[in-house]
Scaffold this active site. Structure first.
Site, PDB file in Angstrom:
ATOM      1  N   TYR A  13      -6.702  -3.341  12.262  1.00 23.51           N
ATOM      2  CA  TYR A  13      -7.504  -2.162  11.914  1.00 23.51           C
ATOM      3  C   TYR A  13      -8.945  -2.315  12.351  1.00 23.51           C
ATOM      4  O   TYR A  13      -9.859  -2.322  11.539  1.00 23.51           O
ATOM      5  CB  TYR A  13      -7.372  -1.893  10.417  1.00 23.51           C
ATOM      6  CG  TYR A  13      -5.995  -1.340  10.098  1.00 23.51           C
ATOM      7  CD1 TYR A  13      -5.761   0.028  10.166  1.00 23.51           C
ATOM      8  CD2 TYR A  13      -4.934  -2.173   9.797  1.00 23.51           C
ATOM      9  CE1 TYR A  13      -4.501   0.546   9.929  1.00 23.51           C
ATOM     10  CE2 TYR A  13      -3.668  -1.666   9.563  1.00 23.51           C
ATOM     11  CZ  TYR A  13      -3.459  -0.307   9.624  1.00 23.51           C
ATOM     12  OH  TYR A  13      -2.213   0.214   9.402  1.00 23.51           O
ATOM     13  N   ASP A  37       0.814  -1.217   0.000  1.00 24.56           N
ATOM     14  CA  ASP A  37       0.000   0.000   0.000  1.00 24.56           C
ATOM     15  C   ASP A  37       0.852   1.274   0.000  1.00 24.56           C
ATOM     16  O   ASP A  37       0.652   2.156   0.818  1.00 24.56           O
ATOM     17  CB  ASP A  37      -0.893  -0.060   1.244  1.00 24.56           C
ATOM     18  CG  ASP A  37      -1.867   1.098   1.351  1.00 24.56           C
ATOM     19  OD1 ASP A  37      -2.428   1.501   0.327  1.00 24.56           O
ATOM     20  OD2 ASP A  37      -2.045   1.596   2.477  1.00 24.56           O
ATOM     21  N   GLU A  55       0.597  -1.602  14.077  1.00 24.04           N
ATOM     22  CA  GLU A  55      -0.210  -0.707  13.230  1.00 24.04           C
ATOM     23  C   GLU A  55      -1.646  -0.693  13.719  1.00 24.04           C
ATOM     24  O   GLU A  55      -2.209  -1.756  14.014  1.00 24.04           O
ATOM     25  CB  GLU A  55      -0.237  -1.177  11.766  1.00 24.04           C
ATOM     26  CG  GLU A  55       1.045  -0.956  11.007  1.00 24.04           C
ATOM     27  CD  GLU A  55       0.942  -1.357   9.521  1.00 24.04           C
ATOM     28  OE1 GLU A  55      -0.176  -1.381   8.966  1.00 24.04           O
ATOM     29  OE2 GLU A  55       1.994  -1.658   8.936  1.00 24.04           O
ATOM     30  N   GLU A  72       3.476  -8.002   7.250  1.00 27.08           N
ATOM     31  CA  GLU A  72       2.259  -8.674   6.820  1.00 27.08           C
ATOM     32  C   GLU A  72       2.468  -9.781   5.796  1.00 27.08           C
ATOM     33  O   GLU A  72       1.798  -9.807   4.750  1.00 27.08           O
ATOM     34  CB  GLU A  72       1.245  -7.648   6.280  1.00 27.08           C
ATOM     35  CG  GLU A  72       0.873  -6.636   7.319  1.00 27.08           C
ATOM     36  CD  GLU A  72      -0.458  -5.942   7.054  1.00 27.08           C
ATOM     37  OE1 GLU A  72      -0.983  -6.070   5.942  1.00 27.08           O
ATOM     38  OE2 GLU A  72      -0.964  -5.289   7.981  1.00 27.08           O
TER      39      GLU A  72
HETATM   40  C1  GCB Z   1      -1.415  -2.379   6.556  1.00 23.76           C
HETATM   41  C2  GCB Z   1      -0.097  -2.274   5.894  1.00 23.76           C
HETATM   42  C3  GCB Z   1       0.249  -0.851   5.514  1.00 23.76           C
HETATM   43  C4  GCB Z   1      -0.978  -0.155   4.968  1.00 23.76           C
HETATM   44  C5  GCB Z   1      -2.052  -0.132   6.020  1.00 23.76           C
HETATM   45  C6  GCB Z   1      -3.326   0.518   5.510  1.00 23.76           C
HETATM   46  O1  GCB Z   1      -1.726  -3.324   7.202  1.00 23.76           O
HETATM   47  O2  GCB Z   1       0.953  -2.836   6.638  1.00 23.76           O
HETATM   48  O3  GCB Z   1       1.266  -0.882   4.571  1.00 23.76           O
HETATM   49  O4  GCB Z   1      -0.710   1.130   4.512  1.00 23.76           O
HETATM   50  O5  GCB Z   1      -2.360  -1.443   6.401  1.00 23.76           O
HETATM   51  O6  GCB Z   1      -3.548   1.679   5.744  1.00 23.76           O
HETATM   52  O7  GCB Z   1      -4.085  -0.172   4.834  1.00 23.76           O
END
Ligand code: GCB
Length: 596
Positions: free
Chosen positions: A443, A150, A479, A390
């Site tokens: 997330y 990403d 994250e 990841e």
């Molecule tokens: C993740 C990735 C990261 C992305 C992020 C996102 O899990 O490690 O590279 O930018 O999510 O914002 O989707």
């Protein structure tokens, strides 16, 4: 489709590129990504080779007296380099340096030409992986690069290119390891140099004021004792964080003439870890930091000194003490600043979303770690290696693959712990057995249950606990976050608004505070420090907007919110007084609605 290998077929490295007829030749700054410099989509989205060249002058006085080295700090993704029409060096894997002794290829007292063919193609056996396919477009067939990670696949000569010299007797490499016994610092060093019976190594350690504090003469391997050593401490944990000594190594001949000299900054500190903690100088660490990117408007991933200093000023302002070099090694210049400020780094190699494990990929993955280790081994700021972000860690094959990768970095460096930023679920993951610290990216209320700010706290507590229960290792969240359009205000909180980001952060903080009481939870890393560019997709508005800061490094409401938390953490953990403007955060408007 145009011939992608035309440059090789027509021997472009034999002549100035400006002499090519009918080709698309641009003035291009180095260091920089090439993608956003021009106004052309075909340059921004180019797939395959681009060619660079320039001429430079080498003085006559260097002839026969010196070795001349050509060093590239990073070319993404692969580079082939010619000097005066002759092949000098090949390198694959971006974000890492490579160099070559080019003495025999140079014209002394005359002009020289360096040519670089730079290839951004990512395939199944590159690090990171990608896929290239031919697509039918309105303008005919074109190559398209796809990738699952990403961030924008910026390419070009991203970091400085230098020509430097060494004497004929030279220092090739220095490895330093430090330890502490009582108040005495121990500095073990190993110097690789051109050995010869009449050459010795004179090593002197200077403190930050330039006063000599220890010294020895040896054949390259010994230990220095530093009484009352000033230790390297992380930012906020000490009033003088990031304390650096200078280890000066000189090669002397029997007449005591200095043949070569190298001055290596070092920090004296220890790292240790248990199944519940990570300790620096025997003090348990709690990370409050970020995931980041090397990313800026126009320059892309090109070295950008003003942004580097601005970022570290913001990091101090927000009272962060750590970041992960997500998702690839950052420039030497960035690491220098972290060493000096005492910012703790989780140093990540460029493996992102790794899938389809193969032997060829494994070898390159290991190479990327070998090169990263060689570059960063002496940096006090590097306190952990991240061997992937990841990866698809759910299969048995993935377990075996990461066992090999972890073994590899451990065979190079036993002094630092190893982690992976894991995305897969606790039950399916096969990689954690081989790691020292479990980091997970999650997330909640974004990719999982979007809009549900009431589905964060319990989930994070449960998941972190499950990771610790499964592996009995320290756990951190590497994250978490929410895309946020700066200036979008919606109350009650609604996805993409500044209010949503603030409350999402708060609900994670509640989980982190509960987890901190458990004794094995060692850190929180917000995703992301600043907004950054990604590939084009309907889930991204001008890029990923999960930054606490905008792409031009201005704070969103979330930045103030994190600053408040990190300041309170610094007060609680290290008794650092709150920032002088902290009372601004105590006005009713900025108190979270739950507290009113
Ligand atoms: C993740 C990735 C990261 C992305 C992020 C996102 O899990 O490690 O590279 O930018 O999510 O914002 O989707």
């Amino acid at each position: 489709m145009s011939d992608p290998l035309i440059g090789f077929r027509q021997y472009w490295y034999k002549n100035d590129l400006t002499k090519l007829e009918g080709m698309d030749v641009h003035m291009m700054p180095v260091p920089s990504s090439y993608n956003d410099i021009t106004t052309q989509t075909n340059i921004r989205d180019h797939v395959g080779l681009v060619w660079y060249d320039r001429t430079f002058f080498v003085p006559q006085s260097w002839v026969n007296k010196k070795r001349v080295i050509l060093r590239f700090s990073s070319v993404s993704y692969a580079a082939q380099v010619w000097l005066n029409g002759k092949l000098a060096v090949n390198h694959e894997i971006g974000h890492l340096p490579f160099q070559k002794d080019v003495t025999a290829l140079l014209n002394f007292g005359a002009s020289n030409r360096v040519t670089v063919a730079c290839d951004n193609t990512l395939l199944q056996d590159t690090v990171p992986q990608g896929t290239v396919y031919e697509a039918k477009t309105d303008l005919g067939n074109k190559l398209v690069q796809s990738y699952t990670f990403d961030f924008f696949n910026y390419a070009g000569i991203h970091r400085p290119v230098v020509l430097y010299t060494t004497p004929l007797h030279y220092i090739d490499d220095i490895t330093v390891y430090t330890d502490v016994s009582g108040t005495t610092g121990l500095v073990y060093y190993n110097v690789i140099y051109t050995k010869s019976d009449d050459v010795t190594c004179v090593v002197t350690l200077f403190d930050k004021h330039g006063t000599k504090v220890a010294g020895a003469e040896s054949y390259g391997q010994d230990a220095l004792k530093v009484p009352d050593a000033k230790l390297w401490w992380p930012y906020l944990m000490h009033k003088d964080p990031g304390y650096l000594y200078t280890l000066q190594v000189e090669l002397h001949n029997t007449e005591k003439e200095v043949l070569d000299v190298y001055r290596q900054p070092i920090g004296i500190r220890t790292i240790s870890w248990t199944n519940t903690s990570l300790l620096i100088n025997n003090h348990p660490i709690y990370f409050h930091g970020f995931g980041r990117h090397e990313d800026a408007d126009i320059r892309g991933k090109g070295l950008d000194l003003p942004t580097i200093i601005r970022d570290h000023n913001l990091m101090k302002w927000i009272r962060g003490n750590a970041y992960r070099t997500s998702h690839y090694p950052y420039a030497d210049e960035i690491m220098d600043v972290a060493d000096q400020l005492g910012i703790m780094i989780i140093d990540e190699c460029p493996s992102v979303d790794t899938d389809a494990f193969s032997l060829r990929l494994l070898e390159k993955h290991k190479d990327s770690l070998t090169e990263l280790y060689k570059r960063d081994k002496n940096r006090p700021s590097v306190i952990m290696w991240s061997i992937a972000n990841e990866p698809r860690t759910q299969s048995k094959a993935a377990g075996q693959y990461f066992e090999e990768v972890a073994k590899h970095i451990k065979s190079l460096d036993r002094t630092r712990p190893v982690t992976i930023a894991i995305a897969r679920g606790v039950n399916e993951d096969q990689s954690g057995f081989h790691l020292d610290v479990i980091s997970f990216n999650r997330y909640n209320a974004w990719y999982q249950n979007p809009g549900r700010l009431d589905m964060i706290t319990e989930k994070i507590v449960e998941e972190a606990t499950a990771w610790h229960t499964k592996y009995n290792k320290p756990v951190l969240v590497s994250e978490y976050g929410a895309d946020t359009m700066p200036g979008l205000h919606i109350y009650p909180e609604y996805i993409w608004s500044e209010e949503y980001q603030v409350t999402l952060l708060s609900n994670h903080f509640k989980a982190f505070d509960r987890l901190r009481e458990q004794g094995w939870f060692i850190g929180e890393f917000v995703w992301n420090f600043a907004d950054f560019k990604t590939a084009q997709t309907y889930t991204r508005v001008g890029g990923n907007k999960k930054g606490l800061f905008t792409r031009d490094r201005q704070p969103k409401a979330g930045a103030h919110h994190v600053r408040k938390r990190y300041s309170l953490l610094a007060k609680e953990l290290y008794n650092v007084s709150l920032p002088s403007d902290f009372q601004h955060y105590l006005t009713p408007a900025s108190i979270h609605h739950d507290e009113l």
